[in-house]
Every structure is written in structure tokens, then in C-alpha cells.
Design a protein around this motif. Structure first.
Motif, short mmCIF file in Angstrom:
data_model
loop_
_atom_site.label_atom_id
_atom_site.label_comp_id
_atom_site.label_asym_id
_atom_site.label_seq_id
_atom_site.Cartn_x
_atom_site.Cartn_y
_atom_site.Cartn_z
N LEU A 1 0.84 -1.19 0.00
CA LEU A 1 0.00 0.00 0.00
C LEU A 1 0.88 1.24 0.00
O LEU A 1 1.73 1.42 0.88
N HIS B 1 -2.77 4.85 -1.84
CA HIS B 1 -3.77 3.99 -1.22
C HIS B 1 -4.25 4.54 0.13
O HIS B 1 -5.45 4.52 0.42
N SER C 1 -10.65 5.98 -7.32
CA SER C 1 -9.28 5.69 -6.88
C SER C 1 -8.83 6.63 -5.78
O SER C 1 -7.65 6.94 -5.66
N PRO D 1 -7.73 7.90 -2.11
CA PRO D 1 -7.08 7.21 -0.99
C PRO D 1 -8.02 7.05 0.19
O PRO D 1 -8.98 7.81 0.36
N PHE E 1 -8.13 -3.38 1.20
CA PHE E 1 -7.67 -3.33 -0.18
C PHE E 1 -7.55 -4.74 -0.79
O PHE E 1 -7.79 -4.92 -1.99
#
Length: 245
Positions: A3, A50, A77, A79, A123
């Protein structure tokens, strides 16, 4: 999977500690660290990240204000955020911006690792879900966890997805009661194809094919009347102009 992380804290020692913890965690990678939330925002607008470890009490732009900006951006996308703060009164606000976790200072590496592991699991689950859906004809259906089972949901039946505490309510065509699934609206937004679904409010995603009418700044779907919030108005108007055309 690693990540990519950003650490933001106006206290140099606190920032150094978070950076140290990130570096010693095998599945995390420190991409950048900032003592200023405005500089962090500029970086986040340019890079794919991330996870953001974010202090709340900072001058100029607070961590909570930065989190609201990130959460309000359209797209899939964005974070995810773990707050790091010495104050516990922000927990409810943290929930509103769908923060993954909340680390109360001073925290140990054990506390940090638990939060980081929670993010990693998020994730990993997301990646598995995307892979599963792509290999099982995601254009037609998805699977949602409902109580202790996975339920197959046809995309064509999804009218509205509504945030409800730690769950989402999925309103389906022809069904009186919505399905309740233990997931977040953000996860649903990432899962659903953006040519058929759109988030128009912090608490609502709509099925574009199910729109019955648009009246001023509200969308009518069946018995539901949903306001298009300011943060999502531009993207909805872009869709609406194409729809009318």
C-alpha cells in the motif's frame, strides 16, 4: 501487494514516528510525508495513493477539512484515511468521511499495525472482489455479503444504494424491502460500473437506468426522491446533458 502511503502531521516528532512505523511494516510503502495539509493535497491530486495517515488538528487546512475534500472528489481511486490525533471528539466526523480507522495519540506500533492490517484487508478484499466480478461477468451481477452468506445481485435490478451506519441498503426493483450488506458506500462505488451507476450524494448511489424524472436538483426513482449534493452536481449535470441529448 504494497500500500502506497502518505503521512501528514504538523508535529515533526509525530510525523517522524508515523513514517518510521510505515517503513517497518512490510506491506506499507512511504511515498511522501508532509507537515502541511495544503502541500499534501497538492501531492494527492497528482499521485495515486492507497492510504493517508492524517493528523486532524493542523493550521491553515485541518486534517478533517482535507479528508472532506478527498471524500468529496468523484472517482473510484481516492485514498483511504486513517486519522492520527490526540483528540477523541472527532470520531463521528471521521465516520462521515468514511475513515478506515482512528488512532488516538500516543499510540504504539501494535496499535498502528492493527490499523494498517485493517487497511490492508480492505484493499485485499477490494482486489479480490474486482477480480471475482471481472471473471464472473461483472457486467451482469455482483456478490454482496448479507449476514453469513454471499448473495448474487443483478446490476439491472439495483435502483438505489443508500449508506446506513456501517452498512448499505441496496434497493432493488420489484422488492419491497432493501438488502442490508455490511460494507461501505465507497466500496460499492468502486464495485459498480460507472457507466450505469453514479454517486450523487454522500449517502446515495443511483442506478442511472432507473431514473424516472429529474426535478431541479432532485432525482426521482420509484418512491425515492434524492437530492444531488453540491460536491456531485458537476458530474451529474454532465451525465444529464448527455441524457437529454
Amino acid at each position: 501487494m504494497k500500500l502506497k502511503c502518505v503521512a501528514v502531521d504538523d508535529e515533526p516528532l509525530a510525523l517522524e514516528l508515523v513514517a518510521k512505523f510505515i517503513k517497518q511494516t512490510a506491506f506499507l510503502e512511504l511515498s511522501a510525508s508532509f507537515e502541511n495539509a495544503i502541500e499534501a493535497l497538492s501531492y494527492l491530486n497528482q499521485e495515486v495513493i492507497h492510504l493517508v495517515f492524517l493528523d486532524i488538528q493542523m493550521p491553515d487546512l485541518s486534517g478533517m477539512e482535507l479528508a472532506r475534500i478527498i471524500d468529496g472528489k468523484p472517482g473510484k481511486s481516492k485514498p483511504r484515511i486513517i486519522f492520527t490525533t490526540a483528540y477523541n471528539q472527532f470520531a463521528i466526523e471521521g465516520y462521515k468521511v468514511e475513515a478506515l480507522d482512528y488512532l488516538l495519540k500516543p499510540f504504539s506500533y501494535e496499535d498502528f499495525f492493527k490499523s494498517a492490517s485493517k487497511a490492508y484487508q480492505y484493499f485485499e478484499d477490494k482486489e479480490k472482489s474486482l477480480l471475482s466480478n471481472s471473471t464472473q461477468n461483472a457486467s451482469e451481477y455482483i456478490f454482496l455479503k448479507v449476514e453469513y452468506q454471499l448473495i448474487k445481485i443483478l446490476l439491472k435490478d439495483i435502483q438505489v444504494v443508500e449508506a446506513y451506519k456501517d452498512y448499505v441498503k441496496v434497493h432493488l426493483q420489484g422488492k419491497t424491502n432493501p438488502i442490508l450488506s455490511l460494507t461501505s458506500l465507497k466500496s460499492m462505488e468502486e464495485m459498480l460500473p460507472n457507466d450505469r451507476f453514479m454517486r450523487i450524494h454522500r449517502s446515495f448511489i443511483i442506478g442511472l437506468d432507473h431514473i424516472d424524472a429529474v426535478v431541479r436538483n432532485t432525482v426521482h426513482i420509484g418512491d425515492s426522491v434524492i437530492t444531488v449534493s453540491e460536491n456531485f452536481k458537476d458530474s451529474f449535470m454532465e451525465f444529464l446533458n448527455k441524457w437529454i441529448a
